[in-house]
Design an enzyme around this catalytic site. Structure first.
Site, PDB file in Angstrom:
ATOM      1  N   VAL A 107       0.580 -16.230 -61.693  1.00 26.65           N
ATOM      2  CA  VAL A 107       1.529 -16.795 -60.738  1.00 26.65           C
ATOM      3  C   VAL A 107       1.824 -15.802 -59.612  1.00 26.65           C
ATOM      4  O   VAL A 107       2.643 -16.069 -58.741  1.00 26.65           O
ATOM      5  CB  VAL A 107       2.849 -17.187 -61.457  1.00 26.65           C
ATOM      6  N   HIS A 123      -0.598 -22.203 -63.444  1.00 26.91           N
ATOM      7  CA  HIS A 123       0.754 -21.997 -63.976  1.00 26.91           C
ATOM      8  C   HIS A 123       1.805 -21.800 -62.885  1.00 26.91           C
ATOM      9  O   HIS A 123       2.888 -21.292 -63.172  1.00 26.91           O
ATOM     10  CB  HIS A 123       0.754 -20.828 -64.976  1.00 26.91           C
ATOM     11  N   CYS A 136      14.263 -34.515 -58.389  1.00 30.36           N
ATOM     12  CA  CYS A 136      14.732 -34.080 -57.064  1.00 30.36           C
ATOM     13  C   CYS A 136      13.553 -33.674 -56.188  1.00 30.36           C
ATOM     14  O   CYS A 136      13.399 -34.140 -55.068  1.00 30.36           O
ATOM     15  CB  CYS A 136      15.730 -32.934 -57.199  1.00 30.36           C
ATOM     16  N   PRO A 220     -11.669  -5.568 -71.352  1.00 31.65           N
ATOM     17  CA  PRO A 220     -11.913  -4.372 -72.179  1.00 31.65           C
ATOM     18  C   PRO A 220     -11.635  -4.608 -73.667  1.00 31.65           C
ATOM     19  O   PRO A 220     -12.100  -3.850 -74.512  1.00 31.65           O
ATOM     20  CB  PRO A 220     -10.961  -3.315 -71.605  1.00 31.65           C
TER      21      PRO A 220
HETATM   22  C1  BJW Z   1      -7.749  -6.781 -68.899  1.00 30.00           C
HETATM   23  C2  BJW Z   1      -7.377  -5.609 -68.212  1.00 30.00           C
HETATM   24  C3  BJW Z   1      -8.199  -5.211 -67.146  1.00 30.00           C
HETATM   25  C4  BJW Z   1      -5.920  -5.956 -69.751  1.00 30.00           C
HETATM   26  N1  BJW Z   1      -9.280  -5.949 -66.844  1.00 30.00           N
HETATM   27  N2  BJW Z   1      -8.832  -7.497 -68.582  1.00 30.00           N
HETATM   28  C5  BJW Z   1      -3.302 -26.734 -77.958  1.00 30.00           C
HETATM   29  C6  BJW Z   1      -3.306 -25.936 -79.079  1.00 30.00           C
HETATM   30  C7  BJW Z   1      -2.214 -25.135 -79.376  1.00 30.00           C
HETATM   31  C8  BJW Z   1      -1.092 -25.094 -78.565  1.00 30.00           C
HETATM   32  C9  BJW Z   1      -1.108 -25.884 -77.440  1.00 30.00           C
HETATM   33  C10 BJW Z   1      -2.193 -26.682 -77.146  1.00 30.00           C
HETATM   34  N3  BJW Z   1      -1.924 -27.341 -75.982  1.00 30.00           N
HETATM   35  C11 BJW Z   1      -0.719 -26.951 -75.529  1.00 30.00           C
HETATM   36  C12 BJW Z   1      -0.183 -26.081 -76.402  1.00 30.00           C
HETATM   37  C13 BJW Z   1       1.151 -25.405 -76.268  1.00 30.00           C
HETATM   38  C14 BJW Z   1       1.129 -24.227 -75.321  1.00 30.00           C
HETATM   39  C15 BJW Z   1       0.154 -23.174 -75.841  1.00 30.00           C
HETATM   40  O1  BJW Z   1      -0.963 -23.047 -75.407  1.00 30.00           O
HETATM   41  N4  BJW Z   1       0.620 -22.364 -76.781  1.00 30.00           N
HETATM   42  C16 BJW Z   1      -0.229 -21.288 -77.328  1.00 30.00           C
HETATM   43  C17 BJW Z   1       0.429 -19.939 -77.048  1.00 30.00           C
HETATM   44  C18 BJW Z   1      -0.412 -21.570 -78.802  1.00 30.00           C
HETATM   45  N5  BJW Z   1       0.779 -24.617 -73.976  1.00 30.00           N
HETATM   46  C19 BJW Z   1       1.675 -25.130 -73.149  1.00 30.00           C
HETATM   47  O2  BJW Z   1       2.829 -25.300 -73.511  1.00 30.00           O
HETATM   48  C20 BJW Z   1       1.225 -25.496 -71.754  1.00 30.00           C
HETATM   49  N6  BJW Z   1       1.632 -26.832 -71.456  1.00 30.00           N
HETATM   50  C21 BJW Z   1       0.989 -27.908 -71.924  1.00 30.00           C
HETATM   51  O3  BJW Z   1      -0.106 -27.829 -72.442  1.00 30.00           O
HETATM   52  O4  BJW Z   1       1.660 -29.106 -71.715  1.00 30.00           O
HETATM   53  C22 BJW Z   1       1.319 -30.209 -72.546  1.00 30.00           C
HETATM   54  C23 BJW Z   1       1.691 -29.889 -74.005  1.00 30.00           C
HETATM   55  C24 BJW Z   1       2.863 -29.241 -74.313  1.00 30.00           C
HETATM   56  C25 BJW Z   1       3.179 -28.934 -75.642  1.00 30.00           C
HETATM   57  C26 BJW Z   1       2.303 -29.290 -76.667  1.00 30.00           C
HETATM   58  C27 BJW Z   1       1.108 -29.914 -76.346  1.00 30.00           C
HETATM   59  C28 BJW Z   1       0.796 -30.243 -74.991  1.00 30.00           C
HETATM   60  C29 BJW Z   1       1.910 -24.621 -70.723  1.00 30.00           C
HETATM   61  C30 BJW Z   1       1.529 -23.184 -70.831  1.00 30.00           C
HETATM   62  C31 BJW Z   1       2.361 -22.373 -69.836  1.00 30.00           C
HETATM   63  C32 BJW Z   1       2.117 -20.875 -69.985  1.00 30.00           C
HETATM   64  N7  BJW Z   1       3.101 -20.185 -69.243  1.00 30.00           N
HETATM   65  C33 BJW Z   1       3.007 -18.741 -69.124  1.00 30.00           C
HETATM   66  C34 BJW Z   1       4.199 -18.273 -68.272  1.00 30.00           C
HETATM   67  C35 BJW Z   1       3.977 -18.687 -66.813  1.00 30.00           C
HETATM   68  C36 BJW Z   1       5.069 -18.267 -65.922  1.00 30.00           C
HETATM   69  C37 BJW Z   1       5.230 -16.769 -65.855  1.00 30.00           C
HETATM   70  O5  BJW Z   1       4.320 -16.033 -65.409  1.00 30.00           O
HETATM   71  O6  BJW Z   1       6.300 -16.336 -66.231  1.00 30.00           O
HETATM   72  O7  BJW Z   1       1.764 -18.399 -68.492  1.00 30.00           O
HETATM   73  S1  BJW Z   1       2.922 -17.895 -70.687  1.00 30.00           S
HETATM   74  C38 BJW Z   1       1.767 -16.672 -70.158  1.00 30.00           C
HETATM   75  O8  BJW Z   1       0.509 -16.826 -70.874  1.00 30.00           O
HETATM   76  C39 BJW Z   1       1.471 -16.996 -68.688  1.00 30.00           C
HETATM   77  C40 BJW Z   1      -0.002 -16.747 -68.615  1.00 30.00           C
HETATM   78  O9  BJW Z   1      -0.560 -17.410 -67.497  1.00 30.00           O
HETATM   79  C41 BJW Z   1      -0.489 -17.265 -69.938  1.00 30.00           C
HETATM   80  C42 BJW Z   1      -1.840 -16.721 -70.348  1.00 30.00           C
HETATM   81  O10 BJW Z   1      -1.816 -15.340 -70.483  1.00 30.00           O
HETATM   82  P1  BJW Z   1      -3.081 -14.465 -70.088  1.00 30.00           P
HETATM   83  O11 BJW Z   1      -3.310 -14.565 -68.637  1.00 30.00           O
HETATM   84  O12 BJW Z   1      -4.212 -14.791 -70.968  1.00 30.00           O
HETATM   85  O13 BJW Z   1      -2.533 -12.995 -70.368  1.00 30.00           O
HETATM   86  P2  BJW Z   1      -2.481 -12.168 -71.744  1.00 30.00           P
HETATM   87  O14 BJW Z   1      -1.427 -11.149 -71.556  1.00 30.00           O
HETATM   88  O15 BJW Z   1      -2.385 -13.053 -72.901  1.00 30.00           O
HETATM   89  O16 BJW Z   1      -3.911 -11.473 -71.812  1.00 30.00           O
HETATM   90  C43 BJW Z   1      -4.254 -10.448 -70.878  1.00 30.00           C
HETATM   91  C44 BJW Z   1      -5.673 -10.041 -71.148  1.00 30.00           C
HETATM   92  O17 BJW Z   1      -6.059  -9.114 -70.152  1.00 30.00           O
HETATM   93  C45 BJW Z   1      -5.874  -9.325 -72.504  1.00 30.00           C
HETATM   94  O18 BJW Z   1      -6.956  -9.938 -73.197  1.00 30.00           O
HETATM   95  C46 BJW Z   1      -6.244  -7.897 -72.112  1.00 30.00           C
HETATM   96  O19 BJW Z   1      -7.190  -7.293 -72.980  1.00 30.00           O
HETATM   97  C47 BJW Z   1      -6.835  -8.112 -70.751  1.00 30.00           C
HETATM   98  N8  BJW Z   1      -6.820  -6.962 -69.838  1.00 30.00           N
HETATM   99  N9  BJW Z   1      -6.255  -5.119 -68.763  1.00 30.00           N
HETATM  100  C48 BJW Z   1      -9.578  -7.061 -67.571  1.00 30.00           C
HETATM  101  N10 BJW Z   1      -7.938  -4.113 -66.436  1.00 30.00           N
END
Ligand code: BJW
Length: 249
Positions: A107, A123, A136, A220
């Site tokens: 984001v 996101h 709204c 990594p």
């Molecule tokens: C490097 C590095 C370097 C380090 N170079 N790499 C199906 C199955 C199970 C659950 C669900 C499903 N469908 C939906 C769900 C529920 C839920 C979900 O997925 N839960 C799981 C956690 C189990 N999903 C939702 O609720 C989503 N909505 C949805 O699907 O609506 C319909 C629905 C709802 C409920 C039930 C069913 C359907 C919405 C998800 C919203 C996520 N929001 C956040 C916050 C956003 C706002 C904010 O920024 O504050 O989004 S949470 C957070 O996680 C953020 C990120 O975008 C997201 C992903 O994280 P990301 O980018 O992968 O980061 P990290 O920290 O996890 O990983 C970083 C990586 O970088 C690591 O691997 C490091 O090794 C690496 N790294 N340095 C390269 N230099």
């Protein structure tokens, strides 16, 4: 004889240059080298320090709007002071040479700031506010990172909140449709800096694989996706793109 690192970069460059349709999906790790914390992982990550459901869910906002607002204002000031890194710039440059569809879970807006013209921001956007009342529809730029929590100036019935997607909330239908269409049609899918734990984003690689695309991961650390990809580049994204940028010139 070429060193391993140079060979890897040459192979990656060739793969990108010969891709007919390239999809890149980024996560928090792509901004780690810009000094922005990731969500999961080491002791500096957000979810190792804070409860995700308190700070990134509608229920958490209803329970304590001031707590959530303060956290997002703090994050805005961090992101506002950060700069894009070689991975953000390299992806913007790559899009000048190959048909690239860029999906990000981030984001922070750093892809745009690095010059990427079209970014599918799954996101939402940290630097925007919207009314908590979905009917709204009021939205505004978040310019003042010390501004207090206020009620919506249009409907006066709910607080303003950051324009991001919290757990349990739906992503925009158009962002999902565009991402699914692009991943179905691509021949190369690259996952960069995401732990591949959050859906629906985590499912896009499987969609691409089911359509016959080559899967590449740049991270990594091992992730939920690592065992399914064709090629793992276990390096920081900024370092990889620093090398790639010298070949792109
Ligand atoms: C490097 C590095 C370097 C380090 N170079 N790499 C199906 C199955 C199970 C659950 C669900 C499903 N469908 C939906 C769900 C529920 C839920 C979900 O997925 N839960 C799981 C956690 C189990 N999903 C939702 O609720 C989503 N909505 C949805 O699907 O609506 C319909 C629905 C709802 C409920 C039930 C069913 C359907 C919405 C998800 C919203 C996520 N929001 C956040 C916050 C956003 C706002 C904010 O920024 O504050 O989004 S949470 C957070 O996680 C953020 C990120 O975008 C997201 C992903 O994280 P990301 O980018 O992968 O980061 P990290 O920290 O996890 O990983 C970083 C990586 O970088 C690591 O691997 C490091 O090794 C690496 N790294 N340095 C390269 N230099």
């Amino acid at each position: 004889m070429l060193k391993t690192q140079e060979k890897m970069l040459m192979n990656l460059y060739d793969t990108f240059m010969t891709a007919k349709r390239l999809v890149v999906m980024t996560g928090a790790g792509v901004s780690a080298e810009s000094g922005i914390a990731t969500f999961r992982g080491d002791q500096d990550s957000y979810w190792s320090r804070f409860d995700p459901y308190q700070l990134a869910s509608a229920e958490g906002f209803i329970e304590a709007p001031q707590r959530v607002w303060d956290w997002y204002q703090w994050r805005r000031s961090q992101v506002g002071a950060a700069q894009p890194n070689a991975a953000h710039y390299g992806l913007a440059e790559l899009a000048q040479s190959v048909p690239l569809f860029l999906i990000t879970q981030n984001v922070d807006g750093l892809h745009h700031r690095a010059g990427s013209q079209q970014v599918c921001e799954l996101h939402g956007r940290l630097m925007m506010n919207r009314c908590f009342n979905p009917s709204c529809g009021y939205r505004e730029d978040a310019i003042d990172f010390s501004a207090p929590l206020i009620t919506c100036p249009r409907c006066q019935s709910a607080y303003l909140r950051p324009d991001v997607v919290w757990f349990g909330e739906s992503l925009s239908a158009s962002s999902i449709q565009q991402s699914e269409a692009a991943t179905t049609e691509c021949d190369v899918f690259v996952s960069i800096g995401t732990s591949a734990q959050v859906y629906p984003a985590a499912g896009f690689a499987q969609i691409a694989a089911a359509s016959g695309a080559q899967l590449i991961e740049i991270n990594p650390e091992a992730t939920a996706l690592t065992s399914q990809v064709d090629w793992v580049i276990a390096e920081p994204a900024g370092k990889v793109f620093e090398g790639l940028r010298s070949l792109l010139k």
